[in-house]
Design a protein around this motif. Structure first.
Motif, mmCIF file in Angstrom:
data_model
loop_
_atom_site.group_PDB
_atom_site.id
_atom_site.type_symbol
_atom_site.label_atom_id
_atom_site.label_comp_id
_atom_site.label_asym_id
_atom_site.label_seq_id
_atom_site.Cartn_x
_atom_site.Cartn_y
_atom_site.Cartn_z
ATOM 1 N N THR A 111 0.833 -1.202 0.000
ATOM 2 C CA THR A 111 0.000 0.000 0.000
ATOM 3 C C THR A 111 0.869 1.254 0.000
ATOM 4 O OG1 THR A 111 -1.815 -1.142 1.103
ATOM 5 C CG2 THR A 111 -1.808 1.262 1.248
ATOM 6 N N GLN A 117 0.957 3.963 -2.985
ATOM 7 C CA GLN A 117 0.555 5.339 -2.700
ATOM 8 C C GLN A 117 1.667 6.337 -2.997
ATOM 9 O OE1 GLN A 117 -1.048 5.102 1.310
ATOM 10 N NE2 GLN A 117 -3.105 4.831 0.485
ATOM 11 N N VAL A 162 0.468 9.157 -5.723
ATOM 12 C CA VAL A 162 0.351 10.566 -5.338
ATOM 13 C C VAL A 162 1.022 11.469 -6.366
ATOM 14 C CG1 VAL A 162 2.405 10.760 -3.866
ATOM 15 C CG2 VAL A 162 0.338 12.104 -3.338
ATOM 16 N N GLN A 188 -9.247 12.412 0.975
ATOM 17 C CA GLN A 188 -8.744 11.103 1.402
ATOM 18 C C GLN A 188 -9.520 9.951 0.771
ATOM 19 O OE1 GLN A 188 -5.926 10.534 3.454
ATOM 20 N NE2 GLN A 188 -6.206 8.521 2.526
ATOM 21 N N PHE A 246 -8.354 9.345 -2.715
ATOM 22 C CA PHE A 246 -7.024 8.715 -2.702
ATOM 23 C C PHE A 246 -7.124 7.239 -2.323
ATOM 24 C CE2 PHE A 246 -2.661 8.170 -0.882
ATOM 25 C CZ PHE A 246 -1.965 8.360 -2.073
ATOM 26 N N ASP A 247 -7.993 6.928 -1.369
ATOM 27 C CA ASP A 247 -8.189 5.527 -0.961
ATOM 28 C C ASP A 247 -8.717 4.688 -2.122
ATOM 29 O OD1 ASP A 247 -7.398 6.223 1.615
ATOM 30 O OD2 ASP A 247 -9.446 6.312 2.403
ATOM 31 N N THR A 269 -6.078 4.230 -4.714
ATOM 32 C CA THR A 269 -5.101 3.232 -4.270
ATOM 33 C C THR A 269 -5.603 1.826 -4.566
ATOM 34 O OG1 THR A 269 -4.280 4.691 -2.524
ATOM 35 C CG2 THR A 269 -3.865 2.327 -2.256
#
Length: 141
Positions: free
Chosen positions: A47, A51, A55, A64, A67-68, A71
């Protein structure tokens, strides 16, 4: 916790929550048993690696939950796939919700990122819909 040959991925040895040779350098051997601790350690490391690369693709710092979801998508389709996706293009334009929708659906509302070997797979589409929902709303409480 037992390594299995993932039929959707052409028999690719897979363990835990989707660890394969594509995301870790640790040998993954069909039939081998992993512990919860080993899964957690490797998943955490993967992870972080994903990430750190993902990014770099964002021109605008994402919320967030976006982004989660990104991912999760990158884990499954690769960082280059996620970074080159229509979702990323939309996110970089600040169109967060539309980018989230593109994880699971094309502009003409057909399933997106849901084929394996050129064949529609309902399980992959369910994964994309789950990622889309995380992206739109955050993790379920």
């Amino acid at each position: 916790l037992v390594v299995y040959a993932d039929n959707l991925a052409g028999g690719l040895p897979t363990v835990c929550d989707g660890l394969t040779r594509h995301v870790t350098t640790t040998p993954i051997i069909v039939g081998e048993r992993w512990t919860d601790e080993k899964c957690e350690a490797h998943e955490r490391a993967v992870t972080i690696t994903i990430q750190r690369e993902l990014v770099k693709c964002f021109k605008v710092l994402p919320p967030q939950h976006v982004f989660d979801a990104g991912t999760s998508l990158a884990w499954n389709v690769g960082v280059s796939g996620a970074c080159g996706s229509s979702s990323m293009r939309l996110w970089n334009q600040g169109q967060w919700s539309l980018g989230c929708t593109r994880i699971a659906y094309t502009p003409n509302y057909r399933p997106n990122w849901s084929n394996a070997g050129g064949v529609f797979e309902p399980g992959l589409h369910n994964r994309r819909k789950d990622e889309m929902n995380v992206c739109l709303h955050g993790w379920p409480k």
